[in-house]
Write a protein that holds these residues in place. Structure first.
Motif, PDB file in Angstrom:
ATOM      1  N   SER A 300      -0.547  10.092   4.514  1.00 27.39           N
ATOM      2  CA  SER A 300       0.122   8.944   5.136  1.00 27.39           C
ATOM      3  C   SER A 300       0.473   9.234   6.585  1.00 27.39           C
ATOM      4  O   SER A 300       0.370   8.366   7.451  1.00 27.39           O
ATOM      5  N   PRO A 306      -1.167   4.231   3.444  1.00 29.10           N
ATOM      6  CA  PRO A 306       0.084   3.592   3.870  1.00 29.10           C
ATOM      7  C   PRO A 306       1.283   4.428   3.429  1.00 29.10           C
ATOM      8  O   PRO A 306       1.286   4.988   2.323  1.00 29.10           O
ATOM      9  N   ALA A 307       2.297   4.529   4.271  1.00 32.46           N
ATOM     10  CA  ALA A 307       3.480   5.322   3.948  1.00 32.46           C
ATOM     11  C   ALA A 307       4.154   4.821   2.677  1.00 32.46           C
ATOM     12  O   ALA A 307       4.662   5.622   1.876  1.00 32.46           O
ATOM     13  N   LYS A 308       4.159   3.496   2.467  1.00 34.32           N
ATOM     14  CA  LYS A 308       4.787   2.949   1.268  1.00 34.32           C
ATOM     15  C   LYS A 308       4.057   3.413   0.003  1.00 34.32           C
ATOM     16  O   LYS A 308       4.683   3.642  -1.034  1.00 34.32           O
ATOM     17  N   ARG A 309       2.745   3.549   0.098  1.00 31.45           N
ATOM     18  CA  ARG A 309       1.991   4.022  -1.063  1.00 31.45           C
ATOM     19  C   ARG A 309       2.345   5.467  -1.376  1.00 31.45           C
ATOM     20  O   ARG A 309       2.487   5.854  -2.530  1.00 31.45           O
ATOM     21  N   ALA A 311       5.190   6.970  -0.637  1.00 30.82           N
ATOM     22  CA  ALA A 311       6.555   6.984  -1.170  1.00 30.82           C
ATOM     23  C   ALA A 311       6.576   6.564  -2.630  1.00 30.82           C
ATOM     24  O   ALA A 311       7.290   7.140  -3.460  1.00 30.82           O
ATOM     25  N   ALA A 312       5.789   5.543  -2.964  1.00 36.57           N
ATOM     26  CA  ALA A 312       5.723   5.083  -4.361  1.00 36.57           C
ATOM     27  C   ALA A 312       5.126   6.164  -5.260  1.00 36.57           C
ATOM     28  O   ALA A 312       5.560   6.350  -6.402  1.00 36.57           O
ATOM     29  N   LYS A 315       7.665   8.818  -6.114  1.00 38.19           N
ATOM     30  CA  LYS A 315       8.555   8.336  -7.170  1.00 38.19           C
ATOM     31  C   LYS A 315       7.847   8.370  -8.515  1.00 38.19           C
ATOM     32  O   LYS A 315       8.427   8.763  -9.532  1.00 38.19           O
TER      33      LYS A 315
END
Length: 329
Positions: A300, A306-309, A311-312, A315
């Motif tokens: 990322s 994508p940074a959101k991917r 981060a997900a 988690k």
């Protein structure tokens, strides 16, 4: 240690070459008898120091006293030691064969430090053509799986055929190479990342080669610059590089300056602890989920995901970003 010194210098003192193998608790070697090891090198001793039950996480239940994560850093300060952290029997065989040839065939004034771990796992057959890479310090063990972008969806956003999956390179040594191989599968199956796997039995020798190349380039400014071996193997293309070992991060960091900026080191910084291997590797962040998370985060950062991917995914892997740092005491 005194017996090793006597046997390892008998080729000079008694005109009788011996091939000593001194096997000891890894933690009790360079840390507790370091002066004697330095003297052995200074006396041009030859032989094998076998640091058994090595690493911070393979000897579970032992804790602070026996869990060694730093002897390779101590060993790297001795000029004529060749230090290795093999993962497989064929790597160990290549190292010992090379040592006998160098010390007793070619008469080189070197000695070998080889760490041996305390974990049972399957020993694969030797791949063709890897001996030179083993001796020099790194080789490609496993190719990246064939994947499409989108975790197997097979199409890019505009429907014009197949897009390439994000790529990365994973590096490991010793028993943590098993964790790296598991991380490769985890990245492919759950996140659609195609990662190559490299075995790096000697970061110390990779650094020594790179320093020699730097010196040659500095003293021969009119010549075509040479390229360090580690830079040839892990060049600028191929995605971020994540290295994980059972040693402190300073060990893989020995070669950081010759690798792309997207180089991440994972290691066992901190005191040893008594627990299961799985719990220790999770704590020190060198297990497959942590290796996968580091790869996704670096992808990322480099624009590959994508940074959101990322981060997900962290988690999803069950990792708490706010958990205690292993260096906290």
């Amino acid at each position: 240690m005194a017996s090793l010194q006597a046997a390892g210098t008998s080729y000079a003192s008694h005109d009788l070459a011996m091939i000593p193998f001194y096997i000891f608790y890894s933690m009790f070697g360079f840390q507790r008898t370091g002066d004697q090891v330095w003297a052995f090198g200074d006396a041009r001793g030859r032989g094998f120091l076998m640091g058994a039950t090595a690493g911070r996480t393979t000897l579970h239940g032992e804790g602070l006293q026996h869990d060694d994560g730093h002897s390779h850093i101590l060993a790297s300060n001795i000029p004529n030691v060749r230090a290795y952290d093999p993962a497989f029997a064929y790597e160990l065989a290549a190292i010992v064969r090379d040592g006998i040839d160098r010390m007793y065939g070619q008469g080189e004034d070197v000695f070998y430090y080889v760490t041996l771990h305390n974990e049972n796992y399957a020993m694969p057959a030797r791949p063709d053509g890897v001996d030179d890479g083993i001796i020099r310090g790194i080789y490609r063990l496993r190719e990246a799986p064939a994947l499409d972008a989108g975790n197997g969806t097979g199409r890019n956003g505009n429907g014009r055929g197949r897009a390439r999956a994000p790529r990365a390179r994973l590096v490991g040594s010793g028993s943590i190479l098993q964790q790296v191989l598991a991380a490769q599968s985890l990245l492919a199956e759950r996140f659609g990342v195609a990662a190559e796997v490299y075995s790096a039995p000697s970061f110390q020798l990779l650094r020594r080669d790179a320093l020699e190349v730097d010196r040659w380039n500095r003293l021969h400014p009119t010549e075509e610059p040479r390229v360090p071996y580690v830079s040839q193997v892990l060049g600028p293309d191929g995605g971020p590089v994540v290295a994980a070992t059972d040693w402190v991060k300073a060990l893989p960091d020995l070669v950081a300056r010759w690798l792309p900026d997207s180089y991440v080191s994972l290691g066992t910084d901190g005191f040893g602890r008594s627990d299961t291997r799985e719990a220790l590797r999770s704590f020190f962040e060198v297990d497959p989920p942590q290796i996968a998370a580091a790869t996704l985060a670096e992808l990322s950062r480099c624009g590959g995901l994508p940074a959101k991917r990322a981060a997900a995914a962290i988690k999803e892997l069950g990792i708490d970003p706010d958990r205690m740092d292993p260096l906290s005491v």
